[in-house]
Design a protein around this motif. Structure first.
Motif, PDB file in Angstrom:
ATOM      1  N   LEU A   3     -32.463 -36.294  38.389  1.00 42.74           N
ATOM      2  CA  LEU A   3     -32.715 -37.700  38.037  1.00 42.74           C
ATOM      3  C   LEU A   3     -31.987 -37.968  37.039  1.00 42.74           C
ATOM      4  O   LEU A   3     -32.814 -37.529  35.790  1.00 42.74           O
ATOM      5  CB  LEU A   3     -33.954 -38.239  38.597  1.00 42.74           C
ATOM      6  CG  LEU A   3     -34.309 -39.583  38.194  1.00 42.74           C
ATOM      7  CD1 LEU A   3     -33.235 -40.345  39.180  1.00 42.74           C
ATOM      8  CD2 LEU A   3     -35.519 -40.162  38.256  1.00 42.74           C
ATOM      9  N   ARG A   4     -31.199 -38.820  36.670  1.00 45.53           N
ATOM     10  CA  ARG A   4     -30.451 -39.219  35.512  1.00 45.53           C
ATOM     11  C   ARG A   4     -30.200 -40.626  35.322  1.00 45.53           C
ATOM     12  O   ARG A   4     -30.461 -41.407  36.128  1.00 45.53           O
ATOM     13  CB  ARG A   4     -29.245 -38.406  35.094  1.00 45.53           C
ATOM     14  CG  ARG A   4     -29.059 -37.137  35.482  1.00 45.53           C
ATOM     15  CD  ARG A   4     -27.562 -36.451  35.338  1.00 45.53           C
ATOM     16  NE  ARG A   4     -27.815 -35.081  35.891  1.00 45.53           N
ATOM     17  CZ  ARG A   4     -26.636 -34.104  35.947  1.00 45.53           C
ATOM     18  NH1 ARG A   4     -25.578 -34.994  36.048  1.00 45.53           N
ATOM     19  NH2 ARG A   4     -26.865 -33.136  36.313  1.00 45.53           N
ATOM     20  N   ILE A   5     -30.139 -41.086  34.010  1.00 43.72           N
ATOM     21  CA  ILE A   5     -29.976 -42.431  33.797  1.00 43.72           C
ATOM     22  C   ILE A   5     -28.513 -42.766  34.052  1.00 43.72           C
ATOM     23  O   ILE A   5     -27.742 -42.022  33.620  1.00 43.72           O
ATOM     24  CB  ILE A   5     -30.581 -42.965  32.435  1.00 43.72           C
ATOM     25  CG1 ILE A   5     -31.643 -42.462  32.220  1.00 43.72           C
ATOM     26  CG2 ILE A   5     -30.197 -44.415  32.291  1.00 43.72           C
ATOM     27  CD1 ILE A   5     -32.338 -42.686  30.775  1.00 43.72           C
ATOM     28  N   VAL A  68     -34.392 -29.193  41.428  1.00 47.96           N
ATOM     29  CA  VAL A  68     -34.380 -30.335  41.171  1.00 47.96           C
ATOM     30  C   VAL A  68     -35.487 -30.932  40.067  1.00 47.96           C
ATOM     31  O   VAL A  68     -36.534 -30.354  40.004  1.00 47.96           O
ATOM     32  CB  VAL A  68     -34.793 -31.167  42.110  1.00 47.96           C
ATOM     33  CG1 VAL A  68     -34.748 -32.678  41.986  1.00 47.96           C
ATOM     34  CG2 VAL A  68     -33.781 -30.851  43.617  1.00 47.96           C
ATOM     35  N   GLY A  69     -34.835 -31.353  38.822  1.00 54.30           N
ATOM     36  CA  GLY A  69     -35.579 -31.854  37.800  1.00 54.30           C
ATOM     37  C   GLY A  69     -35.589 -33.253  37.708  1.00 54.30           C
ATOM     38  O   GLY A  69     -34.672 -33.968  37.872  1.00 54.30           O
ATOM     39  N   ILE A  70     -36.867 -33.825  37.370  1.00 54.85           N
ATOM     40  CA  ILE A  70     -37.110 -35.252  37.534  1.00 54.85           C
ATOM     41  C   ILE A  70     -37.389 -35.809  36.210  1.00 54.85           C
ATOM     42  O   ILE A  70     -38.358 -35.254  35.444  1.00 54.85           O
ATOM     43  CB  ILE A  70     -38.220 -35.771  38.620  1.00 54.85           C
ATOM     44  CG1 ILE A  70     -37.974 -35.231  39.990  1.00 54.85           C
ATOM     45  CG2 ILE A  70     -38.356 -37.216  38.503  1.00 54.85           C
ATOM     46  CD1 ILE A  70     -36.839 -35.640  40.567  1.00 54.85           C
ATOM     47  N   GLY A 105     -38.795 -26.666  33.421  1.00 57.53           N
ATOM     48  CA  GLY A 105     -37.908 -27.793  33.236  1.00 57.53           C
ATOM     49  C   GLY A 105     -36.534 -27.185  32.887  1.00 57.53           C
ATOM     50  O   GLY A 105     -36.216 -26.290  32.330  1.00 57.53           O
ATOM     51  N   THR A 106     -35.606 -28.372  32.564  1.00 60.75           N
ATOM     52  CA  THR A 106     -34.327 -28.226  32.253  1.00 60.75           C
ATOM     53  C   THR A 106     -33.793 -29.428  31.487  1.00 60.75           C
ATOM     54  O   THR A 106     -34.193 -30.493  31.747  1.00 60.75           O
ATOM     55  CB  THR A 106     -33.542 -27.943  33.371  1.00 60.75           C
ATOM     56  OG1 THR A 106     -31.842 -27.356  33.278  1.00 60.75           O
ATOM     57  CG2 THR A 106     -33.496 -29.093  34.454  1.00 60.75           C
ATOM     58  N   TYR A 107     -32.728 -29.140  30.555  1.00 58.52           N
ATOM     59  CA  TYR A 107     -31.944 -30.075  29.706  1.00 58.52           C
ATOM     60  C   TYR A 107     -30.770 -30.362  30.746  1.00 58.52           C
ATOM     61  O   TYR A 107     -30.252 -29.241  31.424  1.00 58.52           O
ATOM     62  CB  TYR A 107     -31.497 -29.658  28.535  1.00 58.52           C
ATOM     63  CG  TYR A 107     -32.853 -29.465  27.643  1.00 58.52           C
ATOM     64  CD1 TYR A 107     -33.596 -30.643  27.381  1.00 58.52           C
ATOM     65  CD2 TYR A 107     -32.963 -28.267  27.117  1.00 58.52           C
ATOM     66  CE1 TYR A 107     -34.479 -30.569  26.538  1.00 58.52           C
ATOM     67  CE2 TYR A 107     -34.176 -28.127  26.194  1.00 58.52           C
ATOM     68  CZ  TYR A 107     -34.800 -29.171  25.762  1.00 58.52           C
ATOM     69  OH  TYR A 107     -35.946 -29.024  24.992  1.00 58.52           O
ATOM     70  N   PHE A 108     -30.280 -31.510  30.599  1.00 59.76           N
ATOM     71  CA  PHE A 108     -29.058 -31.886  31.257  1.00 59.76           C
ATOM     72  C   PHE A 108     -28.125 -33.091  30.623  1.00 59.76           C
ATOM     73  O   PHE A 108     -29.177 -33.912  29.934  1.00 59.76           O
ATOM     74  CB  PHE A 108     -29.095 -32.074  32.791  1.00 59.76           C
ATOM     75  CG  PHE A 108     -30.007 -33.219  33.474  1.00 59.76           C
ATOM     76  CD1 PHE A 108     -29.566 -34.416  33.376  1.00 59.76           C
ATOM     77  CD2 PHE A 108     -31.383 -33.022  33.516  1.00 59.76           C
ATOM     78  CE1 PHE A 108     -30.291 -35.738  33.672  1.00 59.76           C
ATOM     79  CE2 PHE A 108     -32.288 -34.023  33.521  1.00 59.76           C
ATOM     80  CZ  PHE A 108     -31.857 -35.204  33.760  1.00 59.76           C
ATOM     81  N   ASN A 109     -27.020 -33.334  30.705  1.00 66.10           N
ATOM     82  CA  ASN A 109     -26.509 -34.306  29.820  1.00 66.10           C
ATOM     83  C   ASN A 109     -26.599 -34.158  28.436  1.00 66.10           C
ATOM     84  O   ASN A 109     -26.758 -34.857  27.611  1.00 66.10           O
ATOM     85  CB  ASN A 109     -26.914 -35.880  30.248  1.00 66.10           C
ATOM     86  CG  ASN A 109     -26.277 -36.194  31.519  1.00 66.10           C
ATOM     87  OD1 ASN A 109     -25.219 -35.549  31.828  1.00 66.10           O
ATOM     88  ND2 ASN A 109     -27.016 -37.285  32.035  1.00 66.10           N
ATOM     89  N   GLY A 110     -26.728 -32.772  27.910  1.00 64.40           N
ATOM     90  CA  GLY A 110     -27.133 -32.323  26.844  1.00 64.40           C
ATOM     91  C   GLY A 110     -27.872 -30.969  26.863  1.00 64.40           C
ATOM     92  O   GLY A 110     -28.322 -30.815  27.863  1.00 64.40           O
ATOM     93  N   TRP A 178     -33.966 -34.598  29.879  1.00 74.82           N
ATOM     94  CA  TRP A 178     -34.976 -33.319  30.415  1.00 74.82           C
ATOM     95  C   TRP A 178     -35.604 -33.825  31.680  1.00 74.82           C
ATOM     96  O   TRP A 178     -36.084 -34.879  31.925  1.00 74.82           O
ATOM     97  CB  TRP A 178     -36.107 -33.175  29.559  1.00 74.82           C
ATOM     98  CG  TRP A 178     -36.947 -32.194  29.901  1.00 74.82           C
ATOM     99  CD1 TRP A 178     -36.697 -30.739  29.652  1.00 74.82           C
ATOM    100  CD2 TRP A 178     -38.230 -32.165  30.507  1.00 74.82           C
ATOM    101  NE1 TRP A 178     -37.753 -30.087  30.104  1.00 74.82           N
ATOM    102  CE2 TRP A 178     -38.771 -30.750  30.320  1.00 74.82           C
ATOM    103  CE3 TRP A 178     -39.250 -33.276  30.708  1.00 74.82           C
ATOM    104  CZ2 TRP A 178     -39.952 -30.635  31.201  1.00 74.82           C
ATOM    105  CZ3 TRP A 178     -40.318 -32.868  31.294  1.00 74.82           C
ATOM    106  CH2 TRP A 178     -40.672 -31.618  31.518  1.00 74.82           C
ATOM    107  N   GLY A 179     -35.494 -32.997  32.567  1.00 80.25           N
ATOM    108  CA  GLY A 179     -36.184 -32.946  33.947  1.00 80.25           C
ATOM    109  C   GLY A 179     -37.332 -31.905  34.183  1.00 80.25           C
ATOM    110  O   GLY A 179     -36.954 -30.822  33.965  1.00 80.25           O
TER     111      GLY A 179
END
Length: 230
Positions: A3-5, A68-70, A105-110, A178-179
């Motif tokens: 889930l991202r912004i 899947v990370g929220i 968890g996981t980082y994404f978009n960075g 972070w998700g």
């Protein structure tokens, strides 16, 4: 999948439904982040959570990573409308002293890193949402690619139902998002999620079932975490 912004120009945010993804713009007029970008797959597992780790536990639900990370993150002030928080429940049959919380968890978009993590333990409530605050701590835990081992000042818990929330403190402009990874294994009540500023346009401005807020994208129904006993 995470889930991202969504990148926005103006004041509204619109969901990328196919990717269930949202991401804030870094600068005005920047291009939307590709739904296929970001870290995918399973979260990195700290060695403390590996199969050979044997430690006393208050509770554990380190099972069935869905990939899947929220988002459960406190962003910089310019993105306050996207601040979001996840929480999951656990039941103690005996009293237990919590000295550590571990999450996948996981980082994404960075690629991070988070400055610190907010850990809040709540009582249960009749409506199956987090109740009153038992303990609230902000800690910089051991970070393994977005999975955290977070030491706590000991929290003495009596038998009963509790909820734990883990929310990272991280600016999108420097670290991305972070998700909190989810599991398909339900332990007790479904995980909860909220976005008080409704930046994600889910309508979940107070605690609601995480799957109800996010939709049927294969996540959940619980978050992946464990609470270590001291």
């Amino acid at each position: 999948m995470h889930l991202r912004i969504l990148p926005t120009i103006g004041v509204s945010a619109v969901a990328l439904v196919a990717a269930a993804a949202f991401a804030p713009m870094a600068t005005a007029g920047s291009h939307p982040v590709s739904p296929s970008s970001g870290n995918q797959g399973k979260a990195a597992v700290p060695h403390q959570l590996g199969p050979d780790a044997v430690r006393p536990l208050c509770f554990s639900n380190i099972l069935g990573d869905t990939g899947v990370g929220i988002v459960s993150q406190n962003f910089e002030s310019s993105f306050n409308q996207y601040d979001a928080k996840g929480a999951d429940n656990f039941v103690l049959r005996n009293k237990c002293t919590a000295t550590e919380v571990d999450v996948l968890g996981t980082y994404f978009n960075g690629s991070g890193p988070a400055r610190s993590e907010n850990v809040i333990i709540y009582t249960g409530s009749p409506n199956n949402h987090p109740g009153s605050v038992v303990a609230s701590q902000t800690v910089t835990g051991v970070d393994t690619a977005g999975s955290f081992v977070i030491p706590l000042t000991p929290v003495h818990l009596q038998p009963g139902r509790y909820w734990v929330s883990v929310q990272v403190n991280m600016d999108f402009s420097s670290g991305g998002e972070w998700g909190w990874e989810t599991t398909s294994t339900l332990a007790g009540k479904p995980a909860q999620w909220k976005n008080p500023g409704n930046g994600f346009a889910t309508g979940c401005t107070t605690w609601m079932d995480m799957q109800t807020c996010i939709g049927p994208i294969g996540e959940g129904p619980d978050f992946i975490f464990q609470i270590v006993a001291g």
